[in-house]
Scaffold this motif. Structure first.
Motif, short mmCIF file in Angstrom:
data_model
loop_
_atom_site.label_atom_id
_atom_site.label_comp_id
_atom_site.label_asym_id
_atom_site.label_seq_id
_atom_site.Cartn_x
_atom_site.Cartn_y
_atom_site.Cartn_z
N PHE A 114 25.90 5.71 -12.16
CA PHE A 114 25.03 4.53 -12.11
C PHE A 114 23.76 4.79 -12.90
CE2 PHE A 114 21.60 2.06 -10.16
CZ PHE A 114 22.13 0.76 -10.24
N THR A 117 24.40 4.63 -16.60
CA THR A 117 24.67 3.26 -17.03
C THR A 117 23.38 2.47 -17.17
OG1 THR A 117 26.86 3.29 -16.00
CG2 THR A 117 25.88 1.13 -16.42
N ALA A 175 21.74 -6.87 -16.12
CA ALA A 175 23.00 -6.55 -15.45
C ALA A 175 23.03 -7.14 -14.05
CB ALA A 175 23.20 -5.03 -15.37
N VAL A 177 25.02 -6.04 -10.36
CA VAL A 177 25.72 -4.91 -9.74
C VAL A 177 26.50 -5.40 -8.52
CG1 VAL A 177 25.46 -2.65 -8.65
CG2 VAL A 177 23.90 -3.34 -10.49
N THR A 207 25.77 -7.42 -18.49
CA THR A 207 26.78 -6.44 -18.08
C THR A 207 27.02 -6.59 -16.59
OG1 THR A 207 26.15 -4.86 -19.80
CG2 THR A 207 27.31 -3.98 -17.88
N ILE A 209 28.22 -4.48 -13.58
CA ILE A 209 28.49 -3.12 -13.12
C ILE A 209 29.20 -3.22 -11.78
CG2 ILE A 209 27.48 -0.90 -12.49
CD1 ILE A 209 24.99 -1.73 -14.15
N ASP A 211 30.86 -0.99 -8.86
CA ASP A 211 31.01 0.33 -8.25
C ASP A 211 32.16 0.25 -7.25
OD1 ASP A 211 30.83 2.60 -6.60
OD2 ASP A 211 28.65 2.70 -6.76
N VAL A 238 31.32 -2.67 -16.75
CA VAL A 238 31.19 -1.22 -16.62
C VAL A 238 31.64 -0.87 -15.20
CG1 VAL A 238 29.64 0.76 -16.51
CG2 VAL A 238 29.34 -0.96 -18.30
N ILE A 257 32.92 6.83 -15.17
CA ILE A 257 32.57 5.54 -15.72
C ILE A 257 33.71 5.08 -16.62
CG2 ILE A 257 30.94 4.26 -17.18
CD1 ILE A 257 28.89 6.47 -16.64
#
Length: 400
Positions: A114, A117, A175, A177, A207, A209, A211, A238, A257
């Protein structure tokens, strides 16, 4: 000759821009604690396996330490080629997609994934949209990078709303998340919901992201989403992953990643500066795990699903006292308590009076969010079904 003035220490260093880690803070509550022999501590604070890896994996690491000289030397910044290829193959099967080793980098833990990124995406004063309750280390890193966190309040079912996220987007947003299965709430985000966030990010040139540290313990079968099936997935997505939970490699610090190769080139600058390369012995263990532990990991997943079912079934007794189960899955249950006092006050009392250590919701929310004062995270990865029953018995009998 006059001396040059001594440099002044910066009174507002980056680490002062954020809070103490909740894990570190909660461990301080145990200092000097003595509990009765018939009330041993139930530690529900941290989402990490307490047991070591399986014997075969440990032997693979041991053999490499003794016979593979390269395991003690610097390696490739983005990780070993064979591990990157094996993870790409595993992901291709998991998501019914077609990834290659060039799409994957190995990092020293998922927290570093993270951090790398964000370093490759954001500059001072940029913004990142983070659903709340959030994973606290994500917020801490954004604070320390001078990146503004835009809290996105979750709605029904502890799920974030793309329409609400759209209202937070500004010219400084870089981004969005998502964490699924979620930490701290445990909920599994529906594939359609994740796709809507992907479409939102793409339409604004952002982006997304995602997880998926806990993907190996998702209750669903088949791909949890279809983003990787889009040939242009890496234009927007990502993806972050952790070997720690799947193969009990927490002490070896291994994450990953998946991103566009051009993006990985930028990430490589960060990784080369911070750790130079992931730990070689840990990579040996992760590769052996990918190649040999599918059946074992399926058993680990089933055990976590059994504990999840025990949480859901046993919660009825607490519900009668006003507790509410807000989310449950993977390693976590997220609950609301019925008491007048704030969760952080109750958490400290609960350790001493009921032998229960769990984190208050205020550690996962902004300071001005009143919801956190009413909530707790229960990390049940290290308690079996008997331990879960003990938890409910103690909470039923505890008067705040």
């Amino acid at each position: 000759m006059p001396q040059a003035p001594a440099q002044q220490r910066n009174p507002q260093a980056r680490t002062k821009d954020t809070f103490v880690s909740p894990i570190v803070e909660s461990r301080r509550w145990l200092d000097g604690l003595t509990l009765p022999p018939d009330m041993p501590l139930l530690n529900l604070s941290q989402a990490a396996p307490a047991d070591p890896p399986p014997d075969g994996l440990r032997r693979a690491i041991s053999n490499a330490a003794l016979s593979d000289d390269s395991s003690h030397l610097y390696g490739a910044v983005l990780g070993r080629d064979d591990l990157r290829a094996a993870l790409a193959d595993k992901m291709s099967r998991h998501y019914a997609a077609d990834l290659s080793a060039a799409d994957v980098a190995i990092t020293s833990g998922c927290n570093q994934a993270f951090a790398a990124t964000i370093a490759a995406l954001c500059g001072e004063g940029d913004q990142v949209i983070l659903p709340t309750p959030w994973y606290f280390n994500h917020k801490m890193w954004l604070d320390m990078q001078g990146v503004e966190t835009c809290p996105l309040q979750v709605g029904e079912g502890m799920l974030p709303c793309p329409d609400a996220a759209a209202e937070l987007i500004t010219a400084r947003t870089r981004a969005i998340v998502l964490v699924t299965p979620n930490n701290p709430c445990g909920v599994e985000y529906p594939g359609g919901l994740v796709q809507r966030f992907h479409d939102l990010a793409r339409s604004h040139g952002l982006t997304l992201i995602v997880d998926e540290t806990y993907r190996d313990f998702d209750s669903r079968t088949g791909p949890p989403h279809s983003m990787f099936q889009n040939p242009k997935w890496s234009d927007t997505l990502v993806h972050l992953y952790s070997f720690s939970k799947a193969y009990r490699l927490t002490g070896h610090r291994l994450g990953a990643i998946a991103a566009h190769p051009d993006h990985l080139l930028e990430i490589e600058k960060f990784l080369d500066t911070v750790t130079i390369c992931p730990a070689q012995l840990g990579q040996t263990g992760a590769l052996w795990g990918l190649q040999n532990l599918d059946d074992w990991l399926a058993g680990e997943r089933q055990e976590l699903l059994t504990r999840r079912a025990a949480i859901e079934a046993g919660f009825e007794s607490l519900a009668k006292q006003g507790w509410r189960l807000l989310g449950c899955g993977a390693y976590f249950a997220y609950v609301a308590h019925p008491f007048a006092k704030r969760s952080e006050t109750l958490a400290k009392r609960m350790v001493k009076e009921a032998g229960i250590l769990m984190l208050p919701g205020s550690m996962f929310t902004p300071d001005d969010d009143p919801a956190g004062a009413r909530q707790f995270r229960i990390a049940f990865a290290n308690v079996d079904t008997d331990g879960i029953k003990t938890l409910f018995d103690r909470l039923k009998n505890w008067a705040a």
